[in-house]
Design a protein around this motif. Structure first.
Motif, PDB file in Angstrom:
ATOM      1  N   LYS A   6       0.890  -1.252   0.126  1.00 10.05           N
ATOM      2  CA  LYS A   6       0.069  -0.054   0.033  1.00 10.05           C
ATOM      3  C   LYS A   6       0.816   1.280  -0.028  1.00 10.05           C
ATOM      4  CE  LYS A   6      -3.938  -1.813   2.267  1.00 10.05           C
ATOM      5  NZ  LYS A   6      -4.796  -1.992   3.406  1.00 10.05           N
ATOM      6  N   GLN A   7       1.930   1.287   0.618  1.00  8.36           N
ATOM      7  CA  GLN A   7       2.816   2.450   0.870  1.00  8.36           C
ATOM      8  C   GLN A   7       3.783   2.752  -0.494  1.00  8.36           C
ATOM      9  OE1 GLN A   7       5.480   1.159   3.786  1.00  8.36           O
ATOM     10  NE2 GLN A   7       4.158   2.030   5.496  1.00  8.36           N
ATOM     11  N   ILE A   8       3.845   1.817  -1.335  1.00  6.27           N
ATOM     12  CA  ILE A   8       4.691   1.955  -2.622  1.00  6.27           C
ATOM     13  C   ILE A   8       3.637   2.036  -3.888  1.00  6.27           C
ATOM     14  CG2 ILE A   8       6.686   1.284  -1.771  1.00  6.27           C
ATOM     15  CD1 ILE A   8       6.375  -1.544  -3.047  1.00  6.27           C
ATOM     16  N   ARG A   9       2.461   1.647  -3.392  1.00 12.05           N
ATOM     17  CA  ARG A   9       1.275   1.947  -4.503  1.00 12.05           C
ATOM     18  C   ARG A   9       1.237   3.165  -5.380  1.00 12.05           C
ATOM     19  NH1 ARG A   9      -4.646   1.020  -2.833  1.00 12.05           N
ATOM     20  NH2 ARG A   9      -4.143   2.978  -1.589  1.00 12.05           N
ATOM     21  N   PHE A  10       1.386   3.194  -6.633  1.00 19.22           N
ATOM     22  CA  PHE A  10       0.872   4.626  -7.294  1.00 19.22           C
ATOM     23  C   PHE A  10      -0.126   5.524  -6.850  1.00 19.22           C
ATOM     24  CE2 PHE A  10       3.251   2.232 -10.898  1.00 19.22           C
ATOM     25  CZ  PHE A  10       4.313   3.104 -10.943  1.00 19.22           C
ATOM     26  N   GLN A  11       0.212   6.829  -6.709  1.00 21.89           N
ATOM     27  CA  GLN A  11      -1.025   7.560  -6.044  1.00 21.89           C
ATOM     28  C   GLN A  11      -1.804   8.158  -7.318  1.00 21.89           C
ATOM     29  OE1 GLN A  11      -1.823   8.626  -2.901  1.00 21.89           O
ATOM     30  NE2 GLN A  11      -0.453   6.750  -2.427  1.00 21.89           N
ATOM     31  N   ILE A  12      -2.914   8.157  -7.268  1.00 18.43           N
ATOM     32  CA  ILE A  12      -3.778   8.953  -8.001  1.00 18.43           C
ATOM     33  C   ILE A  12      -4.925   9.501  -7.462  1.00 18.43           C
ATOM     34  CG2 ILE A  12      -5.289   6.933  -8.669  1.00 18.43           C
ATOM     35  CD1 ILE A  12      -4.055   9.214 -11.459  1.00 18.43           C
ATOM     36  N   ALA A  13      -5.124  10.802  -7.999  1.00 21.90           N
ATOM     37  CA  ALA A  13      -6.260  11.590  -7.224  1.00 21.90           C
ATOM     38  C   ALA A  13      -7.631  11.116  -7.774  1.00 21.90           C
ATOM     39  CB  ALA A  13      -6.079  12.952  -7.492  1.00 21.90           C
ATOM     40  N   GLU A  14      -7.794  10.637  -9.225  1.00 18.85           N
ATOM     41  CA  GLU A  14      -9.066  10.229  -9.725  1.00 18.85           C
ATOM     42  C   GLU A  14      -9.633   8.995  -9.424  1.00 18.85           C
ATOM     43  OE1 GLU A  14      -6.053  11.026 -11.606  1.00 18.85           O
ATOM     44  OE2 GLU A  14      -6.840  13.092 -11.284  1.00 18.85           O
ATOM     45  N   LYS A  15     -10.099   8.927  -8.185  1.00 20.98           N
ATOM     46  CA  LYS A  15     -10.502   7.541  -7.448  1.00 20.98           C
ATOM     47  C   LYS A  15     -11.588   7.034  -8.044  1.00 20.98           C
ATOM     48  CE  LYS A  15      -7.902   8.283  -3.776  1.00 20.98           C
ATOM     49  NZ  LYS A  15      -6.425   8.219  -4.215  1.00 20.98           N
ATOM     50  N   SER A  16     -12.559   7.708  -9.048  1.00 20.20           N
ATOM     51  CA  SER A  16     -13.628   6.969  -9.444  1.00 20.20           C
ATOM     52  C   SER A  16     -13.604   6.812 -11.032  1.00 20.20           C
ATOM     53  CB  SER A  16     -14.991   7.665  -9.263  1.00 20.20           C
ATOM     54  OG  SER A  16     -14.880   8.925 -10.034  1.00 20.20           O
ATOM     55  N   ALA A  17     -12.092   6.832 -11.407  1.00 19.65           N
ATOM     56  CA  ALA A  17     -12.067   6.844 -12.986  1.00 19.65           C
ATOM     57  C   ALA A  17     -11.848   5.384 -13.525  1.00 19.65           C
ATOM     58  CB  ALA A  17     -11.060   7.669 -13.185  1.00 19.65           C
ATOM     59  N   PHE A  20      -7.863   2.957 -12.349  1.00 17.57           N
ATOM     60  CA  PHE A  20      -7.250   4.284 -12.292  1.00 17.57           C
ATOM     61  C   PHE A  20      -5.519   3.989 -12.150  1.00 17.57           C
ATOM     62  CE2 PHE A  20      -9.227   3.455  -8.182  1.00 17.57           C
ATOM     63  CZ  PHE A  20      -7.949   3.285  -7.220  1.00 17.57           C
ATOM     64  N   SER A  21      -5.339   2.715 -11.778  1.00 17.51           N
ATOM     65  CA  SER A  21      -3.837   2.431 -11.767  1.00 17.51           C
ATOM     66  C   SER A  21      -3.239   2.889 -13.130  1.00 17.51           C
ATOM     67  CB  SER A  21      -3.581   0.982 -11.329  1.00 17.51           C
ATOM     68  OG  SER A  21      -4.069  -0.025 -12.269  1.00 17.51           O
ATOM     69  N   SER A  22      -3.926   2.503 -14.194  1.00 14.87           N
ATOM     70  CA  SER A  22      -3.368   2.788 -15.542  1.00 14.87           C
ATOM     71  C   SER A  22      -3.141   4.554 -15.605  1.00 14.87           C
ATOM     72  CB  SER A  22      -4.010   2.227 -16.623  1.00 14.87           C
ATOM     73  OG  SER A  22      -5.739   2.887 -16.623  1.00 14.87           O
ATOM     74  N   LEU A  23      -4.018   5.120 -15.018  1.00 18.69           N
ATOM     75  CA  LEU A  23      -3.741   6.514 -15.196  1.00 18.69           C
ATOM     76  C   LEU A  23      -2.631   7.073 -14.196  1.00 18.69           C
ATOM     77  CD1 LEU A  23      -7.696   7.972 -14.660  1.00 18.69           C
ATOM     78  CD2 LEU A  23      -6.223   7.988 -16.623  1.00 18.69           C
ATOM     79  N   ALA A  24      -2.365   6.423 -13.014  1.00 17.98           N
ATOM     80  CA  ALA A  24      -1.110   6.912 -12.455  1.00 17.98           C
ATOM     81  C   ALA A  24      -0.143   6.524 -13.052  1.00 17.98           C
ATOM     82  CB  ALA A  24      -1.232   5.839 -11.095  1.00 17.98           C
ATOM     83  N   LEU A  25      -0.037   5.354 -13.778  1.00 15.63           N
ATOM     84  CA  LEU A  25       1.117   4.955 -14.766  1.00 15.63           C
ATOM     85  C   LEU A  25       1.431   6.102 -15.812  1.00 15.63           C
ATOM     86  CD1 LEU A  25       0.835   1.286 -15.364  1.00 15.63           C
ATOM     87  CD2 LEU A  25       2.521   2.390 -14.091  1.00 15.63           C
ATOM     88  N   LEU A  26       0.233   6.506 -16.447  1.00 14.51           N
ATOM     89  CA  LEU A  26       0.346   7.821 -17.312  1.00 14.51           C
ATOM     90  C   LEU A  26       0.843   8.886 -16.707  1.00 14.51           C
ATOM     91  CD1 LEU A  26      -2.954   7.529 -19.472  1.00 14.51           C
ATOM     92  CD2 LEU A  26      -0.599   6.976 -20.079  1.00 14.51           C
ATOM     93  N   VAL A  89       1.683  16.960  -7.936  1.00 17.08           N
ATOM     94  CA  VAL A  89       0.716  17.514  -6.770  1.00 17.08           C
ATOM     95  C   VAL A  89      -0.751  16.806  -6.976  1.00 17.08           C
ATOM     96  CG1 VAL A  89      -0.631  19.595  -5.602  1.00 17.08           C
ATOM     97  CG2 VAL A  89       2.033  19.619  -6.025  1.00 17.08           C
ATOM     98  N   GLY A  90      -0.972  16.801  -8.501  1.00 22.80           N
ATOM     99  CA  GLY A  90      -1.967  16.110  -8.907  1.00 22.80           C
ATOM    100  C   GLY A  90      -2.299  14.721  -8.563  1.00 22.80           C
ATOM    101  N   ALA A  91      -1.455  14.106  -7.850  1.00 21.48           N
ATOM    102  CA  ALA A  91      -1.416  12.809  -7.566  1.00 21.48           C
ATOM    103  C   ALA A  91      -2.153  12.785  -6.263  1.00 21.48           C
ATOM    104  CB  ALA A  91      -0.169  11.850  -7.546  1.00 21.48           C
TER     105      ALA A  91
END
Length: 175
Positions: A6-17, A20-26, A89-91
């Motif tokens: 959980k600590q190293i998981r990619f962060q993403i602000a768009e929780k309902s997308a 969203f893990s692919s958005l974090a990669l982008l 910051v957007g993450a």
């Protein structure tokens, strides 16, 4: 999922997308691109390398007139590093996600206009456009994918960015 994962998981602000893990990669791929390209703009090598694109661009040529080759490159570098910062910051804050993604999309929309303004993009020996040269044509073609990544992140960010804005009835908001 373990605490460590959980600590190293990619962060993403768009929780309902959706996924969203692919958005974090982008997002993080765009951050790397903007940090790298933005940092390079502070070198003479890169300033001279982008000069033909900027000088021939009806959108950007004023930068050379105002700041010269190195100064124009510095301005572009600051904008690119600012885009990277907004994406980072957007993450955590969707409003910055939308801002960074919009800045990124604007960057690639502008660079794609270089197809029309930079000499040597169309390959004359292959019949001209849409046949493109290895340099600078194929170099510019990557921006189609980067624009798509930027727009994907922007579209996922916008509903959440609006939720970040203060309500109009909020007494702490200046009108």
């Amino acid at each position: 999922m373990s605490t460590r994962a959980k600590q190293i998981r990619f962060q993403i602000a768009e929780k309902s997308a959706g996924s969203f893990s692919s958005l974090a990669l982008l997002r993080w791929a765009l951050v790397v691109v903007f940090l790298w390209f933005g940092g390079m703009k502070f070198t003479a090598y890169e300033a001279n390398g982008i000069a033909p694109f900027v000088i021939n661009s009806p959108i950007m040529s004023w930068l050379h007139t105002l700041f010269g080759v190195r100064g124009a490159s510095y301005v572009i570098g600051v904008l690119e590093l600012s885009t990277a910062a907004a994406l980072v910051v957007g993450a955590f804050r969707p409003l910055f996600s939308a801002l960074g993604a919009a800045m990124s999309a604007a960057t690639y929309l502008i660079t794609l206009t270089f197809f029309l303004s930079t000499p040597g993009v169309a390959e004359a020996t292959a019949g001209g456009f849409p046949a493109i040269s290895a340099m600078p044509g194929q170099f510019l073609l990557k921006d189609v994918v980067l624009l798509a990544a930027s727009l994907s992140l922007l579209l996922a960010s916008v509903p959440w960015a609006a939720a970040d804005l203060p309500e109009r009835s909020d007494p702490g908001v200046l009108r």
